[in-house]
Every structure is written in structure tokens, then in C-alpha cells.
Design a protein around this motif. Structure first.
Motif: not given
Length: 137
Positions: A112-119
Motif C-alpha cells: 500500500p506504500c507504493g514504490v519506496s527506497l530502503e535507506s
């Protein structure tokens, strides 16, 4: 393939953009049915079971379940895998149906958060610096 789950969706669309989305979804369903048909023909002509008859029966039954948009055989085909794309909680119906036929369902859901980059991903710095250097004029 007569599925009534999608019947009436176009008429219920209250806005043109919703109607366009529904038409695209129904177009994807029709395209997948055409792909399955042609893959079966290709398999018959080559003497290779791309979509074997037992899978055809399973996929057709799956498409008749409420909330199933697509069903097919991934990759090169054969007897080892099938997939279904469902809406809402209808994946539980697919899982019950497949389980009753001794087919293991591995469920995957959208994030549900869509595309994201992990730190912690080392590519993050490279990607974020590239994105921040884009200028829109």
C-alpha cells in the motif's frame, strides 16, 4: 467465459476516468483470454503442453470465481505453475478452490506504500542524487 462479476461495471462508473480504468481492466481480461487461446494452439502445433488440459480446466474454473480478473500459465508453461490476478479479498476464494484440488497457492499482495527506497540499500544515494538533480522548467 461468462463471468458476471464484471457485468455492469461500466454502467456504474460515475466519472469518465473510472470508465476508462474499467474498460482497460476488461480489455486486459479479454487480451489474456486471447493469449491463452493462442498459447494452447501453439503448444498443440509444437506438441508441447504449454497449457495442459488439467490447467485449462483449473484456469477456467478460477476465472469463474468472483473477483478474478486474470488467470493463466506463466513463462514457458507446463504443469508446474499458474497465476491469478484478483480484486479485494477474492484471493481467499482462489486459495480455497485451488487447495481443494491439491494446488498450493502462494499469495502476493501489493504494497500500500507504493514504490519506496530502503535507506540501507546502497543504491539509495545514487538514485536520490540522480532524482534531486533533475530540474523541471
Amino acid at each position: 467465459m461468462a463471468s458476471t462479476y464484471f457485468d455492469g461495471w461500466i454502467e456504474q462508473a460515475s466519472e469518465p476516468n473510472k470508465e476508462a480504468v474499467i474498460k482497460a481492466l476488461l480489455g486486459a481480461k479479454e487480451a489474456m483470454l486471447g493469449i491463452r487461446y493462442h498459447m494452447r494452439l501453439m503448444g498443440e502445433a509444437a506438441g508441447v503442453p504449454i497449457e495442459p488440459e488439467p490447467q485449462t480446466k483449473l484456469l477456467d474454473a478460477t476465472l469463474n470465481l468472483e473477483g478474478v480478473l486474470l488467470a493463466g500459465v506463466p513463462g514457458a508453461g507446463g504443469f508446474d505453475a499458474v497465476f491469478a490476478v484478483t480484486f479485494g479479498d477474492s484471493s481467499s476464494n482462489v486459495m480455497k478452490t485451488w487447495s481443494s484440488l491439491n494446488v498450493l497457492a502462494l499469495l502476493v499482495k501489493e504494497d500500500p506504500c507504493g514504490v519506496s527506497l530502503e535507506s540501507v540499500d546502497p543504491r539509495t544515494n545514487e538514485i536520490t542524487s540522480a532524482v534531486s538533480s533533475i530540474h523541471i522548467e
